[in-house]
Motif scaffolding. Structure first.
Motif, PDB file in Angstrom:
ATOM      1  N   PHE A 159      55.685  92.681  52.221  1.00  0.00           N
ATOM      2  CA  PHE A 159      56.560  91.182  52.404  1.00  0.00           C
ATOM      3  C   PHE A 159      56.648  90.873  51.085  1.00  0.00           C
ATOM      4  N   LEU A 160      55.896  91.221  49.868  1.00  0.00           N
ATOM      5  CA  LEU A 160      55.809  91.006  48.535  1.00  0.00           C
ATOM      6  C   LEU A 160      57.253  91.240  47.819  1.00  0.00           C
ATOM      7  N   LEU A 161      57.882  92.374  48.379  1.00  0.00           N
ATOM      8  CA  LEU A 161      58.970  92.820  47.660  1.00  0.00           C
ATOM      9  C   LEU A 161      60.124  92.048  47.652  1.00  0.00           C
ATOM     10  N   PRO A 162      60.722  91.130  48.555  1.00  0.00           N
ATOM     11  CA  PRO A 162      61.499  90.181  48.087  1.00  0.00           C
ATOM     12  C   PRO A 162      61.117  89.043  47.298  1.00  0.00           C
ATOM     13  N   ILE A 163      59.894  88.562  47.388  1.00  0.00           N
ATOM     14  CA  ILE A 163      59.245  87.641  46.474  1.00  0.00           C
ATOM     15  C   ILE A 163      59.215  88.030  44.954  1.00  0.00           C
ATOM     16  N   ILE A 164      58.748  89.156  44.722  1.00  0.00           N
ATOM     17  CA  ILE A 164      58.790  89.918  43.405  1.00  0.00           C
ATOM     18  C   ILE A 164      60.316  89.939  42.939  1.00  0.00           C
ATOM     19  N   GLY A 211      61.632  87.980  39.845  1.00  0.00           N
ATOM     20  CA  GLY A 211      62.338  88.735  38.755  1.00  0.00           C
ATOM     21  C   GLY A 211      63.931  88.285  38.489  1.00  0.00           C
ATOM     22  N   TRP A 212      64.757  88.208  39.224  1.00  0.00           N
ATOM     23  CA  TRP A 212      65.873  87.529  39.171  1.00  0.00           C
ATOM     24  C   TRP A 212      66.040  86.274  38.502  1.00  0.00           C
ATOM     25  N   CYS A 213      65.098  85.507  39.152  1.00  0.00           N
ATOM     26  CA  CYS A 213      65.253  84.330  38.521  1.00  0.00           C
ATOM     27  C   CYS A 213      64.940  84.026  37.140  1.00  0.00           C
ATOM     28  N   PHE A 214      63.911  84.910  36.600  1.00  0.00           N
ATOM     29  CA  PHE A 214      63.615  84.897  35.450  1.00  0.00           C
ATOM     30  C   PHE A 214      64.688  85.531  34.452  1.00  0.00           C
ATOM     31  N   PHE A 215      65.183  86.650  34.949  1.00  0.00           N
ATOM     32  CA  PHE A 215      66.471  87.176  34.498  1.00  0.00           C
ATOM     33  C   PHE A 215      67.589  86.149  34.110  1.00  0.00           C
ATOM     34  N   LEU A 216      68.084  85.619  35.301  1.00  0.00           N
ATOM     35  CA  LEU A 216      69.042  84.327  35.136  1.00  0.00           C
ATOM     36  C   LEU A 216      68.452  83.377  33.919  1.00  0.00           C
ATOM     37  N   ARG A 217      67.402  82.700  33.909  1.00  0.00           N
ATOM     38  CA  ARG A 217      66.907  81.881  33.119  1.00  0.00           C
ATOM     39  C   ARG A 217      67.187  82.531  31.436  1.00  0.00           C
ATOM     40  N   HIS A 218      66.550  83.874  31.368  1.00  0.00           N
ATOM     41  CA  HIS A 218      66.665  84.328  30.214  1.00  0.00           C
ATOM     42  C   HIS A 218      68.016  84.591  29.547  1.00  0.00           C
ATOM     43  N   GLY A 236      73.153  87.302  44.010  1.00  0.00           N
ATOM     44  CA  GLY A 236      72.054  88.182  43.377  1.00  0.00           C
ATOM     45  C   GLY A 236      70.947  88.025  44.521  1.00  0.00           C
ATOM     46  N   PHE A 237      70.647  86.822  44.904  1.00  0.00           N
ATOM     47  CA  PHE A 237      69.446  86.624  45.965  1.00  0.00           C
ATOM     48  C   PHE A 237      69.821  86.988  47.222  1.00  0.00           C
ATOM     49  N   VAL A 238      71.189  86.924  47.623  1.00  0.00           N
ATOM     50  CA  VAL A 238      71.607  87.634  48.872  1.00  0.00           C
ATOM     51  C   VAL A 238      71.670  88.889  48.885  1.00  0.00           C
ATOM     52  N   TYR A 239      71.926  89.584  47.808  1.00  0.00           N
ATOM     53  CA  TYR A 239      71.542  91.043  47.744  1.00  0.00           C
ATOM     54  C   TYR A 239      70.258  91.705  48.114  1.00  0.00           C
ATOM     55  N   ILE A 240      69.207  90.832  47.253  1.00  0.00           N
ATOM     56  CA  ILE A 240      68.001  91.292  47.177  1.00  0.00           C
ATOM     57  C   ILE A 240      67.342  91.027  48.581  1.00  0.00           C
TER      58      ILE A 240
END
Length: 62
Positions: free
Chosen positions: A6-11, A15-22, A33-37
């Motif tokens: 269950f940690l897979l989609p959370i992590i 990671g996607w959120c940090f990438f977008l912010r960066h 991207g969240f939908v794809y994840i």
């Protein structure tokens, strides 16, 4: 390992959120991207459940 699946989609979402912010992209623009994840994570979970059903795996055997 199955307990932590269950940690897979959370992590991945974190990671996607940090990438977008960066890169300065708003979260709203990265929604696809969240939908794809989530779709990928659902596919992986479904695959493991199917394999458990095919091999008749029970958690007590582990």
């Amino acid at each position: 390992m199955f307990r932590l699946l269950f940690l897979l989609p959370i992590i991945l979402c974190l990671g996607w959120c940090f990438f977008l912010r960066h890169h300065g992209v708003p979260i709203k623009k990265g929604k696809r991207g969240f939908v794809y994840i989530l779709a990928f994570s659902t596919f992986v979970l479904g695959f493991f459940i199917l394999m458990m059903q095919i091999t008749e795996f029970t958690p007590s055997e582990f």
